[in-house]
Design a protein around this motif. Structure first.
Motif, short mmCIF file in Angstrom:
data_model
loop_
_atom_site.label_atom_id
_atom_site.label_comp_id
_atom_site.label_asym_id
_atom_site.label_seq_id
_atom_site.Cartn_x
_atom_site.Cartn_y
_atom_site.Cartn_z
N THR A 30 0.80 -1.22 0.00
CA THR A 30 0.00 0.00 0.00
C THR A 30 0.84 1.27 0.00
OG1 THR A 30 -0.23 -0.25 2.40
CG2 THR A 30 -2.06 -1.02 1.03
N ASP A 31 2.14 1.14 -0.02
CA ASP A 31 3.00 2.30 -0.20
C ASP A 31 3.09 2.72 -1.66
OD1 ASP A 31 5.59 1.63 2.32
OD2 ASP A 31 3.61 2.56 2.46
N TYR A 32 2.46 1.93 -2.54
CA TYR A 32 2.66 2.13 -3.97
C TYR A 32 1.37 2.30 -4.74
CZ TYR A 32 7.32 0.57 -2.82
OH TYR A 32 8.56 0.45 -2.26
N ASP A 33 1.38 3.29 -5.63
CA ASP A 33 0.40 3.35 -6.71
C ASP A 33 0.90 2.42 -7.81
OD1 ASP A 33 0.23 6.93 -6.26
OD2 ASP A 33 -1.06 5.39 -5.38
N MET A 34 -0.04 1.84 -8.54
CA MET A 34 0.33 0.86 -9.56
C MET A 34 -0.20 1.25 -10.92
SD MET A 34 2.03 -1.33 -7.79
CE MET A 34 2.19 -2.64 -9.00
N GLY A 35 0.52 0.81 -11.95
CA GLY A 35 0.08 1.12 -13.30
C GLY A 35 0.36 -0.01 -14.27
N TRP A 36 -0.32 0.06 -15.39
CA TRP A 36 -0.06 -0.84 -16.52
C TRP A 36 0.27 -0.01 -17.74
CZ3 TRP A 36 0.29 -6.07 -16.32
CH2 TRP A 36 -0.27 -6.73 -15.23
N PHE A 37 1.30 -0.43 -18.44
CA PHE A 37 1.73 0.16 -19.69
C PHE A 37 1.75 -0.94 -20.74
CE2 PHE A 37 3.52 4.32 -18.31
CZ PHE A 37 3.49 4.14 -16.94
N ARG A 38 1.78 -0.54 -21.99
CA ARG A 38 1.94 -1.52 -23.06
C ARG A 38 2.79 -0.92 -24.17
NH1 ARG A 38 -4.27 -1.83 -25.51
NH2 ARG A 38 -4.28 0.23 -26.50
N GLN A 39 3.42 -1.81 -24.90
CA GLN A 39 4.24 -1.38 -26.03
C GLN A 39 4.08 -2.37 -27.17
OE1 GLN A 39 8.37 -0.48 -25.21
NE2 GLN A 39 8.42 0.91 -26.96
N PHE A 111 7.12 6.23 -12.39
CA PHE A 111 7.10 4.78 -12.16
C PHE A 111 8.54 4.26 -12.24
CE2 PHE A 111 2.71 3.56 -11.80
CZ PHE A 111 2.02 4.60 -12.38
N GLY A 112 9.05 3.81 -11.12
CA GLY A 112 10.45 3.43 -11.04
C GLY A 112 10.72 1.94 -10.99
N SER A 113 9.67 1.15 -10.76
CA SER A 113 9.84 -0.31 -10.71
C SER A 113 8.98 -0.92 -11.80
CB SER A 113 9.41 -0.85 -9.35
OG SER A 113 10.22 -0.32 -8.31
N TRP A 114 9.56 -1.87 -12.51
CA TRP A 114 8.89 -2.45 -13.67
C TRP A 114 9.01 -3.97 -13.65
CZ3 TRP A 114 6.50 0.59 -17.38
CH2 TRP A 114 6.69 1.98 -17.23
N GLY A 115 7.98 -4.61 -14.18
CA GLY A 115 8.04 -6.04 -14.40
C GLY A 115 8.71 -6.35 -15.73
N GLN A 116 8.81 -7.62 -16.02
CA GLN A 116 9.50 -8.06 -17.24
C GLN A 116 8.59 -8.01 -18.47
OE1 GLN A 116 8.12 -10.07 -15.11
NE2 GLN A 116 7.04 -11.59 -16.36
#
Length: 124
Positions: A30-39, A111-116
Motif C-alpha cells: 500500500t506504499d505504492y500506486d500501480m500502473g499498466w503500460f503496453r508497447q 514509475f520506477g519499478s517495472w516487471g519483465q
C-alpha cells in the motif's frame, strides 16, 4: 524498489478476454500506486491504466475505457488488468509498474519499478 512479476498474457481471438496479474514483492504494497503500460512493435510505450494505493481511484486511457478494468488486492500484493472485448490493436507487451504513492497516481511519470512484461496477442 519493488520486484514485479506479470502473468496471464497469451493468444486470444478478437472479442475475447484476458486477465493480467502482477505480483509485487513490496513489504508494504500500500506504499505504492500501480500502473499498466503496453508497447506494441514499432510504437511508443502507452500508459494504459493506473490505480491508487488503496484502490479507490482508477484511471484508464481512452483507448481502453469501457473494455479494461484495473483493480488490486492489497492482501495478496497483486494488481490486475481485466481486458474484455479485445481488439487486434491491443496486441502488445504489457508491463506492470509501481511508484511511491502520491496524489498524482495517474501521472505516467515517476514509475520506477517495472516487471519483465507479458505478451498479449489478439488475432482478428
Amino acid at each position: 524498489q519493488v520486484q514485479l512479476v506479470e502473468s496471464g498474457g497469451g493468444l486470444v481471438q478478437a472479442g475475447g478476454s484476458l486477465r493480467l496479474s502482477c505480483a509485487a514483492s513490496a513489504h508494504t504494497f500500500t506504499d505504492y500506486d500501480m500502473g499498466w503500460f503496453r508497447q506494441a512493435p514499432g510504437k511508443e510505450r502507452e500508459f494504459v491504466a493506473a490505480i491508487s494505493w488503496g484502490g479507490a481511484r482508477t484511471y484508464l486511457a481512452d483507448s481502453v475505457k469501457g473494455r479494461f478494468t484495473i483493480s488490486r488486492d492489497n492482501a495478496k500484493n497483486t494488481v490486475y488488468l481485466q481486458m474484455n472485448s479485445l481488439k487486434s490493436e491491443d496486441t502488445a507487451v504489457y508491463y506492470c509498474a509501481a511508484k511511491e504513492r502520491s496524489t498524482y497516481y495517474s501521472d505516467p511519470s515517476g514509475f520506477g519499478s517495472w516487471g519483465q512484461g507479458t505478451q498479449v496477442t489478439v488475432s482478428s
